[in-house]
Motif scaffolding. Structure first.
Motif, PDB file in Angstrom:
ATOM      1  N   ASP A   1      77.650  54.240  44.847  1.00  0.00           N
ATOM      2  CA  ASP A   1      77.169  55.098  43.768  1.00  0.00           C
ATOM      3  C   ASP A   1      76.666  54.210  42.623  1.00  0.00           C
ATOM      4  OD1 ASP A   1      76.571  57.491  42.519  1.00  0.00           O
ATOM      5  OD2 ASP A   1      78.571  57.779  41.693  1.00  0.00           O
ATOM      6  N   THR A   2      75.890  54.810  41.754  1.00  0.00           N
ATOM      7  CA  THR A   2      75.311  54.073  40.637  1.00  0.00           C
ATOM      8  C   THR A   2      75.549  54.857  39.358  1.00  0.00           C
ATOM      9  OG1 THR A   2      73.560  53.351  42.120  1.00  0.00           O
ATOM     10  CG2 THR A   2      73.122  53.096  39.792  1.00  0.00           C
ATOM     11  N   ILE A   3      75.978  54.172  38.339  1.00  0.00           N
ATOM     12  CA  ILE A   3      76.083  54.850  37.043  1.00  0.00           C
ATOM     13  C   ILE A   3      74.689  54.857  36.411  1.00  0.00           C
ATOM     14  CG2 ILE A   3      77.078  54.742  34.702  1.00  0.00           C
ATOM     15  CD1 ILE A   3      79.638  53.677  36.230  1.00  0.00           C
ATOM     16  N   LYS A   4      74.235  56.048  36.117  1.00  0.00           N
ATOM     17  CA  LYS A   4      72.842  56.184  35.684  1.00  0.00           C
ATOM     18  C   LYS A   4      72.670  55.743  34.237  1.00  0.00           C
ATOM     19  CE  LYS A   4      72.269  59.311  39.261  1.00  0.00           C
ATOM     20  NZ  LYS A   4      73.694  59.064  39.586  1.00  0.00           N
ATOM     21  N   PRO A   5      71.528  55.070  33.970  1.00  0.00           N
ATOM     22  CA  PRO A   5      71.262  54.678  32.584  1.00  0.00           C
ATOM     23  C   PRO A   5      71.170  55.926  31.713  1.00  0.00           C
ATOM     24  CG  PRO A   5      69.591  53.804  34.095  1.00  0.00           C
ATOM     25  CD  PRO A   5      70.452  54.709  34.893  1.00  0.00           C
ATOM     26  N   GLY A   6      71.661  55.825  30.508  1.00  0.00           N
ATOM     27  CA  GLY A   6      71.524  56.951  29.583  1.00  0.00           C
ATOM     28  C   GLY A   6      72.698  57.912  29.576  1.00  0.00           C
ATOM     29  N   VAL A   7      73.597  57.801  30.549  1.00  0.00           N
ATOM     30  CA  VAL A   7      74.759  58.703  30.526  1.00  0.00           C
ATOM     31  C   VAL A   7      75.682  58.304  29.369  1.00  0.00           C
ATOM     32  CG1 VAL A   7      76.800  59.535  31.792  1.00  0.00           C
ATOM     33  CG2 VAL A   7      74.655  59.151  33.019  1.00  0.00           C
ATOM     34  N   TYR A   8      75.884  56.991  29.248  1.00  0.00           N
ATOM     35  CA  TYR A   8      76.769  56.488  28.185  1.00  0.00           C
ATOM     36  C   TYR A   8      75.964  55.641  27.210  1.00  0.00           C
ATOM     37  CZ  TYR A   8      80.094  57.846  31.737  1.00  0.00           C
ATOM     38  OH  TYR A   8      80.779  58.569  32.670  1.00  0.00           O
ATOM     39  N   LYS A   9      76.312  55.741  25.955  1.00  0.00           N
ATOM     40  CA  LYS A   9      75.598  54.996  24.920  1.00  0.00           C
ATOM     41  C   LYS A   9      75.711  53.493  25.209  1.00  0.00           C
ATOM     42  CE  LYS A   9      75.092  54.613  20.020  1.00  0.00           C
ATOM     43  NZ  LYS A   9      76.000  54.080  19.017  1.00  0.00           N
ATOM     44  N   GLY A  10      74.597  52.822  25.169  1.00  0.00           N
ATOM     45  CA  GLY A  10      74.580  51.370  25.360  1.00  0.00           C
ATOM     46  C   GLY A  10      74.552  50.935  26.820  1.00  0.00           C
ATOM     47  N   VAL A  11      74.675  51.859  27.768  1.00  0.00           N
ATOM     48  CA  VAL A  11      74.594  51.486  29.186  1.00  0.00           C
ATOM     49  C   VAL A  11      73.195  51.879  29.657  1.00  0.00           C
ATOM     50  CG1 VAL A  11      75.639  51.770  31.489  1.00  0.00           C
ATOM     51  CG2 VAL A  11      77.084  51.867  29.433  1.00  0.00           C
ATOM     52  N   ASP A  12      72.254  50.913  29.539  1.00  0.00           N
ATOM     53  CA  ASP A  12      70.840  51.243  29.755  1.00  0.00           C
ATOM     54  C   ASP A  12      70.296  50.775  31.107  1.00  0.00           C
ATOM     55  OD1 ASP A  12      70.854  52.334  27.175  1.00  0.00           O
ATOM     56  OD2 ASP A  12      70.539  50.341  26.319  1.00  0.00           O
ATOM     57  N   GLN A  13      71.140  50.082  31.863  1.00  0.00           N
ATOM     58  CA  GLN A  13      70.742  49.632  33.197  1.00  0.00           C
ATOM     59  C   GLN A  13      71.632  50.320  34.219  1.00  0.00           C
ATOM     60  OE1 GLN A  13      68.207  47.513  33.855  1.00  0.00           O
ATOM     61  NE2 GLN A  13      67.790  47.484  31.643  1.00  0.00           N
ATOM     62  N   PRO A  14      71.090  50.623  35.428  1.00  0.00           N
ATOM     63  CA  PRO A  14      71.962  51.216  36.444  1.00  0.00           C
ATOM     64  C   PRO A  14      73.102  50.251  36.818  1.00  0.00           C
ATOM     65  CG  PRO A  14      69.715  50.867  37.295  1.00  0.00           C
ATOM     66  CD  PRO A  14      69.701  50.466  35.852  1.00  0.00           C
ATOM     67  N   VAL A  15      74.295  50.785  36.976  1.00  0.00           N
ATOM     68  CA  VAL A  15      75.441  49.933  37.336  1.00  0.00           C
ATOM     69  C   VAL A  15      75.936  50.326  38.737  1.00  0.00           C
ATOM     70  CG1 VAL A  15      77.781  49.193  36.714  1.00  0.00           C
ATOM     71  CG2 VAL A  15      76.171  49.880  34.903  1.00  0.00           C
ATOM     72  N   PRO A  16      75.842  49.386  39.713  1.00  0.00           N
ATOM     73  CA  PRO A  16      76.329  49.716  41.056  1.00  0.00           C
ATOM     74  C   PRO A  16      77.852  49.781  41.086  1.00  0.00           C
ATOM     75  CG  PRO A  16      75.577  47.426  40.960  1.00  0.00           C
ATOM     76  CD  PRO A  16      75.254  48.034  39.622  1.00  0.00           C
ATOM     77  N   THR A  17      78.367  50.852  41.656  1.00  0.00           N
ATOM     78  CA  THR A  17      79.823  51.007  41.775  1.00  0.00           C
ATOM     79  C   THR A  17      80.109  51.860  43.009  1.00  0.00           C
ATOM     80  OG1 THR A  17      81.838  51.707  40.616  1.00  0.00           O
ATOM     81  CG2 THR A  17      79.854  52.940  40.094  1.00  0.00           C
ATOM     82  N   VAL A  18      81.248  52.491  43.058  1.00  0.00           N
ATOM     83  CA  VAL A  18      81.601  53.316  44.224  1.00  0.00           C
ATOM     84  C   VAL A  18      82.059  54.691  43.757  1.00  0.00           C
ATOM     85  CG1 VAL A  18      82.243  51.342  45.667  1.00  0.00           C
ATOM     86  CG2 VAL A  18      83.989  52.444  44.249  1.00  0.00           C
TER      87      VAL A  18
END
Ligand code: GLU
Length: 317
Positions: free
Chosen positions: A231-248
């Protein structure tokens, strides 16, 4: 004479009330963290029943979440619950987190809900770029009775760490958020739908970094624990997290205890899907709950009431 009439009136109204109350079915639903996603979803389910199925009174209880809820179902302390599909499987089969306790053989699946993403949230100033960097750090590993705690242990495990290599804290989700904000911990694990209030709240106040899980460790993880999906944490969901983050991620399930009558579970699903638009409004993650995906990731046998409903809808052969 007047007294007799008055008494008769009182008696009929008391008896009448008794009849109305006897008709109500009180159903308890074990949810999760107030600042998570289970709780708002459970609240919406309760409102839908209140409005459209007056026979049911659905009472929502907050809890540590998955592991606690599996125990509540097993011990018949709640009728329904929301929990992660990995934990549901471990509880049903008496394995992993449930290997040293009585399994929840009476747990039955009702509906697959939303995706739950593993968020490893670190303070930006903590210098944590990989789960391996959590060594020696103060880390909230999930509330007592959470599924998060099991996920934290498994993920640290593939990075060669145990809880002994970190300073583990068992805080409620809202406490973990507060501790992150004021620097009392360096990082926290949350297995929760993206956009959960607890994490949104931290990101507004404190610069955060969500720690990625790389491909090699993702492979190691799924080899050992088959429920994890990429899974990927989508940019824009959280303030300051502007790049997709690969996770599970894993999946949330709505379950019921076997003893809850089939007609109740059937009716519950029928009413819920007739008013699914109200559920969809409860949280951004809720929109992924549909009839087509109702059985995706279902890791335990279905409740007979659910089976009947899905067969009728053509979802199940
Ligand atoms: N998946 C979480 C846990 O069991 C609970 C999330 C929520 O309450 O939304 O640890």
């Amino acid at each position: 004479m007047k007294k007799v009439v008055a008494l008769a009136v009182i008696l009929t109204s008391v008896l009448g009330m008794g009849q109305v109350q006897a008709k109500k079915k009180f159903i308890t639903l074990g949810a999760g963290w107030v600042t998570g996603v289970y709780y708002p979803l459970a609240g919406a389910m309760s409102r839908i029943m209140y409005l459209y199925e007056p026979e049911f009174r659905l009472t929502v209880e907050s809890s540590g979440a998955s592991v606690a809820n599996a125990r509540l179902i097993r011990d018949k302390e709640v009728d329904m619950a929301i929990l992660q599909n990995d934990i549901a499987y471990y509880a049903y089969t008496g394995t992993e987190v449930f290997k040293n306790e009585k399994p929840a053989k009476n747990m039955r699946g009702v509906l697959a809900l939303h995706k739950e993403t593993v968020h490893i949230v670190a303070r930006k100033d903590a210098g944590i770029n990989s789960p391996a960097d959590l060594k020696g750090k103060k880390v909230a590993v999930g509330p007592l009775g959470s599924g998060t705690e099991a996920n934290a242990r498994q993920i640290l495990g593939v990075y060669g760490l145990t809880f002994k290599d970190i300073k583990p804290e068992r805080l409620k989700a809202s406490e973990a958020a507060d501790f992150l904000k004021d620097g009392r911990i360096d990082a926290a694990f949350f297995t929760v739908g993206q956009g959960a209030a607890a994490i949104m709240d931290v990101s507004i106040i404190t610069p955060i970094k969500i720690v990625p899980i790389d491909d090699a460790h993702f492979k190691m993880l799924t080899k050992k624990y088959s429920f994890y999906a990429r899974d990927t944490i989508k940019p824009g969901v959280y303030k300051g997290v502007d790049q997709p983050v690969p996770t599970v991620a894993v999946k949330a399930l709505l379950v019921a205890r076997k003893g809850l009558p089939a007609e109740d579970v059937y009716k519950f699903l029928k009413v819920l899907f007739a008013h699914i638009d109200l559920l969809h409004k409860a949280h951004a993650r809720a929109k992924s709950i549909t009839l087509q995906t109702a059985l995706e990731g279902m890791s335990i046998p279905l409740h007979p009431g659910a089976e009947k409903f899905y067969k009728e809808k053509g979802i199940l052969k």
